[in-house]
Enzyme design. Structure first.
Site, PDB file in Angstrom:
ATOM      1  CE  LYS A  88      17.338  -5.603 -12.607  1.00  0.00           C
ATOM      2  NZ  LYS A  88      16.916  -6.667 -13.555  1.00  0.00           N
ATOM      3  CB  SER A 117      14.811 -10.298 -14.875  1.00  0.00           C
ATOM      4  OG  SER A 117      15.668 -11.308 -14.424  1.00  0.00           O
ATOM      5  CB  SER A 124      17.506 -10.258 -11.847  1.00  0.00           C
ATOM      6  OG  SER A 124      17.235  -9.454 -12.982  1.00  0.00           O
TER       7      SER A 124
HETATM    8  N1  GLN Z   1      16.445 -15.900 -14.232  1.00  0.00           N
HETATM    9  C1  GLN Z   1      17.142 -15.761 -15.471  1.00  0.00           C
HETATM   10  C2  GLN Z   1      18.621 -15.831 -15.225  1.00  0.00           C
HETATM   11  O1  GLN Z   1      19.000 -16.050 -14.135  1.00  0.00           O
HETATM   12  C3  GLN Z   1      16.770 -14.478 -16.145  1.00  0.00           C
HETATM   13  C4  GLN Z   1      17.393 -13.295 -15.555  1.00  0.00           C
HETATM   14  C5  GLN Z   1      17.027 -12.043 -16.243  1.00  0.00           C
HETATM   15  O2  GLN Z   1      16.043 -11.990 -16.982  1.00  0.00           O
HETATM   16  N2  GLN Z   1      17.844 -11.026 -16.042  1.00  0.00           N
HETATM   17  O3  GLN Z   1      19.421 -15.669 -16.094  1.00  0.00           O
END
Ligand code: GLN
Length: 484
Positions: free
Chosen positions: A76, A175, A151
């Site tokens: 990532k 995410s 994400s």
């Molecule tokens: N969707 C969540 C957010 O927008 C979690 C994102 C994540 O786990 N990096 O913060």
């Protein structure tokens, strides 16, 4: 070759059915074929990958036994990679080339893995749909008009389209698990502190945790053996020996106590998702697990508490991007204030700015007690819920996401609708617990994820439970229909 699991690929490399260079070329060719449409990679490091594969082949020929020798993987784009751009999905870091490797990247390098490239992601890991990436959205390989989740949507889509056998990812509120669910792959977020955060660009430091997206629990276990480490460079890393996660995969789940939280089957849950999850629970029952209904009474407070704590921590973490030290700098600043304002104004996207504003507000004098302090108290209640539940059960089972993949733009106008995507995943981050998502069905030809949550440092048990499910079912080996 791409249909093989990592475990199988390792065997074939050893018995010389194919070389690491051939395997790497094969994946690079697939990336070329499919990724102009999917956009799951931000950068593909073809030359470096082939060089690494060549040295892996030499080491293999010399009888080297390094665990992932010659296996291609992707990282990532939140993990710093020495000499390779690390953008975090943001214009702010479009031209940032780190002078060092994140511990996770170094661990894989030392284990002999070959890096194919860096995967796309929501900007600074903020999002649940991969629509906030400065480098454009990622398409879900199962339904190209739909999001892959976020994400870590790039990592999930790349694994689902068989463009890499596995990819690293991070999970602050869901995410890893939510995109794994939406793309029909296996994802694990380990216990907070299990995987080093050193060199992993910070979003919300008390919640962020690196983990893995792979096709099977068996591959995820193998990958975690290398990823998890004791790292004095990360003060929140817990100095606890890393067990061999592959060793206990085949333990029987007969007699395992599984708790199903009644709050996870609320109104917002898609009926198709609910029935796929119920069927999966039936599979565990058949395997001899003892299923019981449990209650996690503070579940509805997880999203509101998270959306105070995560933005608060992000507002502090992202203050380092000021146009002075590194990252985007505006043209011809008039003075220092203009430099800060325009560099940040130009470098950050809308969602990141929203989070910084919310976080700065929640932390400001006069509001701190009402918001941040309160949210931390709620966080404790959520952890207490799990502590109480784990007195009577070994793992917690439920849906990963409220519905299968949704169309681009469907939730963009309403941040709260987007935030609710993580309604079932966020609690594990607030409590620091390990969580997984594994494929458990299809609804309208789109994958559904089953979530398994374990006690602190009980990754081996959830991996074991996931592996037993995957021995009984074949959802994990389904692939999107127009991907060969
Ligand atoms: N969707 C969540 C957010 O927008 C979690 C994102 C994540 O786990 N990096 O913060």
């Amino acid at each position: 070759m791409h249909q093989l699991t990592i475990t199988e690929q390792i065997k074939k490399l050893k018995d010389k059915t194919f070389s690491s260079v051939e395997l790497t070329q094969h994946y690079l060719a697939r990336i070329k074929k499919y990724d102009s449409e999917l956009n799951s990679f931000i950068s593909v490091t073809e030359d470096a990958a082939l060089e690494q594969a060549q040295s892996a082949d030499q080491a293999l020929a010399a009888g080297d036994e390094t665990p992932l020798l010659g296996i291609p993987i992707a990282h990532k784009d939140i993990f710093c990679t020495d000499g390779t751009p690390t953008t975090c999905g943001s214009k702010m870091l479009e031209n940032f080339v780190p002078p060092y490797d994140a511990t996770v990247v170094e661990n894989y390098r030392r284990a002999g893995a070959v890096m194919l490239g860096k995967t796309n992601m929501d900007e600074f890991a903020m999002g649940s749909s991969n629509e906030t990436s400065f480098f454009g959205p990622v398409r879900n390989p199962w339904a190209k008009d739909c999001v892959p989740g976020g994400s870590s949507g790039g990592s999930a889509a790349a694994v689902a389209a068989l463009l890499t056998p596995a990819a690293t990812a991070t999970d602050t509120g869901g995410s890893i698990r939510q995109p794994a669910a939406l793309c029909g792959v296996t994802g694990i977020k380990p216990t907070y502190g299990r995987v080093s955060r050193w060199g992993m660009i910070a979003f919300a430091s008390s919640l962020d945790q690196g983990g893995i997206i792979a096709r099977t629990a068996e591959d995820a276990a193998l990958m975690l053996n290398t990823m998890a480490s004791v790292d004095p460079k990360d003060s929140t890393n817990i100095p606890k020996d890393v067990p061999d996660y592959s060793a206990s995969l085949n333990n029987r789940v007969n007699g395992m106590r599984i708790g199903v939280p009644k709050e996870y089957f609320s109104d917002g849950l898609h009926p198709g998702t609910a029935s796929a999850v119920q069927e999966a629970i039936g599979t565990y029952e058949k395997l001899g697990a003892k299923i019981s209904e449990i209650s996690l009474p503070n579940t509805s407070l997880a999203v509101p508490a998270y959306y105070v704590i995560a933005p608060a921590e992000c507002s502090a973490n992202l203050s380092r991007f000021d146009g002075v030290r590194y990252g985007h700098r505006c043209e011809n600043p008039k003075n220092l204030e203009d430099l800060y304002k325009r560099s940040r104004g130009e470098g950050f996207g809308e969602e990141v700015k929203r989070r910084i504003l919310v976080g700065t507000y929640a932390l400001s004098a006069g509001y701190y007690d009402a918001y941040y302090h309160k949210a931390q108290q709620v966080r404790r209640l959520i952890k207490n819920d799990f502590d109480a539940a784990f007195e009577g059960v070994d793992i917690v089972l439920g849906p990963t996401a409220p519905s299968p993949a949704f169309a681009f733009g469907a939730k963009g106008a309403d941040p709260v609708a987007m935030y609710l995507e993580d309604i079932f995943t966020i609690a594990a981050n607030l409590a620091g617990l390990p969580g997984m998502s594994i494929p458990c069905g299809l609804v309208d030809d789109k994958p559904v994820g089953l979530q398994l949550i374990g006690k602190h440092f009980d990754e081996a048990r959830i991996l074991n439970a996931a592996h037993c499910f995957q021995r009984e079912t074949d959802f994990h080996s389904l692939t999107p229909k127009d991907i060969n």
